[in-house]
Design an enzyme around this catalytic site. Sequence first.
Site, PDB file in Angstrom:
ATOM      1  N   ASP A  17      41.075  23.915   5.262  1.00  0.00           N
ATOM      2  CA  ASP A  17      41.164  25.378   5.276  1.00  0.00           C
ATOM      3  C   ASP A  17      40.132  25.983   6.228  1.00  0.00           C
ATOM      4  OD1 ASP A  17      42.252  27.791   4.554  1.00  0.00           O
ATOM      5  OD2 ASP A  17      41.129  27.964   2.670  1.00  0.00           O
ATOM      6  N   HIS A  41      44.563  26.546  14.437  1.00  0.00           N
ATOM      7  CA  HIS A  41      45.403  25.424  13.986  1.00  0.00           C
ATOM      8  C   HIS A  41      45.401  24.309  15.031  1.00  0.00           C
ATOM      9  CE1 HIS A  41      46.536  27.864  10.695  1.00  0.00           C
ATOM     10  NE2 HIS A  41      47.400  28.631  11.331  1.00  0.00           N
ATOM     11  N   LEU A  61      44.884   1.920   6.638  1.00  0.00           N
ATOM     12  CA  LEU A  61      44.682   3.230   6.002  1.00  0.00           C
ATOM     13  C   LEU A  61      46.061   3.826   5.777  1.00  0.00           C
ATOM     14  CD1 LEU A  61      42.872   5.858   5.374  1.00  0.00           C
ATOM     15  CD2 LEU A  61      43.330   6.494   7.735  1.00  0.00           C
TER      16      LEU A  61
HETATM   17  C1  IPE Z   1      45.969  25.970   1.301  1.00  0.00           C
HETATM   18  O1  IPE Z   1      45.399  26.850   2.207  1.00  0.00           O
HETATM   19  C2  IPE Z   1      47.018  25.167   1.949  1.00  0.00           C
HETATM   20  C3  IPE Z   1      46.634  24.417   3.137  1.00  0.00           C
HETATM   21  C4  IPE Z   1      45.446  24.203   3.615  1.00  0.00           C
HETATM   22  C5  IPE Z   1      47.725  23.824   3.794  1.00  0.00           C
HETATM   23  P1  IPE Z   1      45.649  28.406   2.145  1.00  0.00           P
HETATM   24  O2  IPE Z   1      44.668  28.999   3.061  1.00  0.00           O
HETATM   25  O3  IPE Z   1      47.075  28.715   2.383  1.00  0.00           O
HETATM   26  O4  IPE Z   1      45.284  28.744   0.625  1.00  0.00           O
HETATM   27  P2  IPE Z   1      45.087  30.141  -0.115  1.00  0.00           P
HETATM   28  O5  IPE Z   1      46.352  30.904   0.047  1.00  0.00           O
HETATM   29  O6  IPE Z   1      43.943  30.837   0.569  1.00  0.00           O
HETATM   30  O7  IPE Z   1      44.766  29.785  -1.511  1.00  0.00           O
HETATM   31  C1  IPE Z   2      44.403  26.263   6.918  1.00  0.00           C
HETATM   32  O1  IPE Z   2      43.775  27.282   7.596  1.00  0.00           O
HETATM   33  C2  IPE Z   2      45.653  25.794   7.616  1.00  0.00           C
HETATM   34  C3  IPE Z   2      46.907  26.149   6.929  1.00  0.00           C
HETATM   35  C4  IPE Z   2      47.019  26.724   5.774  1.00  0.00           C
HETATM   36  C5  IPE Z   2      48.113  25.779   7.633  1.00  0.00           C
HETATM   37  P1  IPE Z   2      44.148  28.774   7.341  1.00  0.00           P
HETATM   38  O2  IPE Z   2      45.221  29.181   8.288  1.00  0.00           O
HETATM   39  O3  IPE Z   2      44.443  29.016   5.900  1.00  0.00           O
HETATM   40  O4  IPE Z   2      42.792  29.498   7.747  1.00  0.00           O
HETATM   41  P2  IPE Z   2      42.112  30.749   7.038  1.00  0.00           P
HETATM   42  O5  IPE Z   2      41.965  30.403   5.588  1.00  0.00           O
HETATM   43  O6  IPE Z   2      43.019  31.915   7.248  1.00  0.00           O
HETATM   44  O7  IPE Z   2      40.812  30.893   7.751  1.00  0.00           O
HETATM   45 MG    MG Z   3      43.303  29.562   4.323  1.00  0.00          MG
END
Ligand code: IPE
Ligand code: IPE
Ligand code: MG
Length: 269
Positions: free
Chosen positions: A26, A43, A137
């Site tokens: 995240d 990303h 792995l």
């Molecule tokens: C959780 O991340 C899912 C992934 C990292 C793929 P999100 O950023 O979508 O989670 P919430 O919505 O903040 O809980």
């Molecule tokens: C996690 O990073 C990746 C996915 C959920 C695909 P985010 O896109 O949730 O990044 P933040 O949380 O908005 O910074």
């Molecule tokens: Mg996020």
Amino acid sequence: MSLFPSSTREIPRAGDVPNHVAIIMDGNGRWARKRFLPRVAGHRRGVETVREIVKACVERGVSYLTLFAFSSENWRRPVEEVSFLMQLFVRALEEEVAKLHANGIRFRVVGDLSRFEPRLVRLIRRAEALTADNTRLTLTVAANYGGRWDILQAVNRLALARPDKAGSYTEDDLAPFLSMAYAPEPDLFIRTGGEERVSNFLLWQLAYTEFYFTPTLWPEFDTAAFDAAIASYRQRERRFGRTSEQLQSGREAALEETADGGGVRQKNA
Ligand code: IPE
Ligand code: IPE
Ligand code: MG
């Protein structure tokens, strides 16, 4: 019967290095925003972190790495971001699978693939087939995955397979139908990006997993940050319901029993 012991029914062995690490990657969007870049740049950068952490796992002897790439709730994001993520997934598969295979890595995807484009599903299935016999792995990517979805699909498949037993299903009956039946439960769960929640990741499998949260954003999570998570894991006392005193006396008994001080290690240090 499942291949691996259930943490609620048996006490698993624990070593210095977690056998299975599960990560919620995240913070990509925030990493990009901090740099006045579009979220998708985060990303793209996140894929580089995946490469680094996969390598670190191989070097440290981690046997299973599971990465949350796209949750069943992430469809709620703007359509452009969702389609960018899908393209990124396709490109990463095209570019990385041969390398994974050359490095002895088995690749798996868990999640509901029915909403993905046929081309993406084909790439996934081909990558899984190509790497199926690798043993160094097991890298699992959770895509359109939700912990509740997983439990429900398992219950539904079990009900179809064993209608005669309805009303008295056990953990052992359900376990083989869960989407990660091919892996032991995670020892260590890491979430980067500062949020301290599970976001519908592996709900069933995290029953006795050690949790580690870090404010580090995923694009900045490097080998040193990963080692800090493992160092924290080593300090944990995994009691699986027992008392600390029981673990101490168990260890003393084991030390007396064997000259080399072997036995089940409970504190990971
Ligand atoms: C959780 O991340 C899912 C992934 C990292 C793929 P999100 O950023 O979508 O989670 P919430 O919505 O903040 O809980
Ligand atoms: C996690 O990073 C990746 C996915 C959920 C695909 P985010 O896109 O949730 O990044 P933040 O949380 O908005 O910074
Ligand atoms: Mg996020």
